[in-house]
Write an enzyme that holds these catalytic residues in place. Structure first.
Site, short mmCIF file in Angstrom:
data_model
loop_
_atom_site.label_atom_id
_atom_site.label_comp_id
_atom_site.label_asym_id
_atom_site.label_seq_id
_atom_site.Cartn_x
_atom_site.Cartn_y
_atom_site.Cartn_z
CG HIS A 25 -0.28 0.29 2.52
ND1 HIS A 25 -0.03 1.56 2.98
CD2 HIS A 25 0.17 -0.56 3.48
CE1 HIS A 25 0.56 1.49 4.17
NE2 HIS A 25 0.69 0.22 4.49
CB CYS A 26 1.06 4.24 -1.93
SG CYS A 26 -0.56 4.55 -2.67
CB ALA A 27 0.12 8.13 1.04
#
Length: 457
Positions: A25-27
């Protein structure tokens, strides 16, 4: 919001845990590599509590949750599909990237490789670009004497990143190509060695020619260049990998770096470097011809088409071209891309004001705000592309804004920043701001005029 229940439902709607190859996952987004995307119930996923949109891009199926929510969902999602949190932050994220690359077509894979090389370097270039902007203001308004110690030191700070750019690229590219990053940095250092004339300060000076066994080598450095060091480090990675296969492990630490640097150094200065310089000069010359001859029409086309290019993932390769342009006066592509991005926000705002769907409203407003800060995926995939016509409206706004910034010759001192943050690195903030408004308002009005089919839910 029950994050555990969302994670469990998500796994089911993705086709089961065995259909998830890897996860990260990213932000704002959950990034998944899926075995068979036909098993995904995309509509059902988008109806889950907290989900702001879902789309497939760059070899990954990505689900937008937003900042603060995505990591909480991932905490429950990861154990279900067999991914640990520690792996996500280290080795697993690398294998996830490899899995995603294998799902891409060759062009998208090439673009992603360039993106992986340049994204870690962007902060250094942004800092240098902001310093250049500050120096420009200081010089224009005579705030400080250009001969003063303060101005001279700030000038040194602003140019350092571009002077050692081959070292930064060498380190990052070597890691991406699976080679030793520090050897990549050494190769970059060879290409900007003090014995090589710095082309930035060339003026009327002529580089000397070194006689190398009857072969003339022009002693001209590669400060600020991009393509020569990229090609050279790619060759270096192949040489290093080849040597490690044949050199005994007991002497590998001594012999492999030694031979890698020697062989690559000769290749860099005799063959790849000059060829890479010619290629880089050729690309910038072609772009200059298009920019100077087509003018606003080029901005109209690039600004209108950029978001469509984003859908293919090919836009990741533009960082290398933009970095090359910084050597010829400024990056005139980035302001055009910025117009296309903020126009997506204008179209999403139009959807927010007109829609009667409460979930769409919940998604649209924060998505629009994120585009003005340079993050476009929530607006493009969560709203505009979903209804199609807002995406066309955004293209119209991006074209109008792109035409204006080209007409007024707005340039940037760096790469990577769009939207409001780009004000810090543009050379003409006033005209950039006017273009910003044109793109947003143009997209907003175009979207309202085009309309779209409202969902009954």
């Amino acid at each position: 919001m029950n994050h555990r229940e969302i994670a469990e439902e998500l796994v089911t709607k993705l086709g089961g845990k065995n259909n998830v190859i890897s996860a990260a996952h990213c932000a704002t987004r959950l990034r998944l590599v899926i075995e068979d995307e036909s098993q995904i119930d995309k509509n059902a996923i988008e109806e889950l509590d907290g989900v702001k949109g879902a789309f497939s891009s760059s070899g990954q199926f990505q689900i937008i949750f937003g900042t603060g929510t995505v990591n909480k969902v991932y905490q429950h999602f990861a154990p279900i599909v067999g991914v640990s949190m520690e792996e996500n932050n280290s080795n697993k994220s690398e294998s996830h990237g490899d899995s995603a690359k294998r799902k891409m077509n060759p062009l998208a894979r090439f673009a992603r490789t360039l993106s992986n090389i340049f994204v870690p370097i962007i902060p250094a270039i942004v800092a240098a670009g902001m310093l250049m902007g500050l120096l420009g203001l200081v010089k224009t308004y005579n705030w400080v004497d250009p001969e003063s110690g303060l101005f001279v030191m700030l000038d040194m700070f602003s140019s350092a990143a571009f002077i050692i750019l081959p070292i930064l690229i060498g380190f990052s590219a070597a890691k991406e190509f699976g080679a030793n990053g520090y050897l990549g940095a050494v190769i970059g250092g060879i290409m900007i060695h003090p014995n090589l004339l710095n082309p930035w300060g060339l003026s009327n000076a002529e580089p000397t020619t070194l006689d190398f066994f009857g072969f003339g080598v022009e002693m001209l450095g590669y400060q600020g260049t991009v393509i020569p060091v990229l090609l050279t480090v790619f060759i270096m990675a192949q040489i290093e990998k080849g040597l490690r296969k044949v050199i005994p492990h007991v002497i590998d630490l001594l012999v492999t770096p030694f031979l890698t640097v020697i062989f690559t150094g000769f290749v860099a200065l005799l063959v790849i470097g000059p060829l890479g310089r010619m290629l880089g000069n050729g690309i910038t010359t072609i772009l200059d011809v298009v920019y100077n001859s087509a003018g606003p029409i080029a901005g109209l086309l690039f600004g209108g088409l950029y978001s469509t290019i984003v859908l293919t993932g090919v836009h990741h390769s533009f960082h290398a071209i933009e970095a090359e342009l910084l050597n010829v006066g400024g990056n005139y592509l980035l302001p055009i891309w910025a117009m296309a991005n903020v126009a997506q926000g204008g179209a999403t705002l139009a959807v927010f004001f007109k829609t009667k769907n409460s979930k769409t409203k919940e998604i649209a407003l924060p998505a629009a705000v994120s585009t003005f800060l340079g993050i476009t995926e929530p607006a493009i995939f969560g709203v505009n592309l979903k209804y199609r016509r807002p995406f066309i409206g955004a293209a119209i706004g991006g074209a109008l804004g792109g035409a204006y910034v080209v007409f007024t010759q707005v340039m940037a001192n760096g790469i990577g920043l769009t939207g409001i943050p780009q004000f810090a690195i543009v050379q003409d903030p006033i005209n950039y701001g006017i273009g910003f408004i044109i793109a947003v308002v143009g997209a907003f009005i175009s979207t309202l005029l085009l309309g779209w089919k409202e969902e009954s839910k």
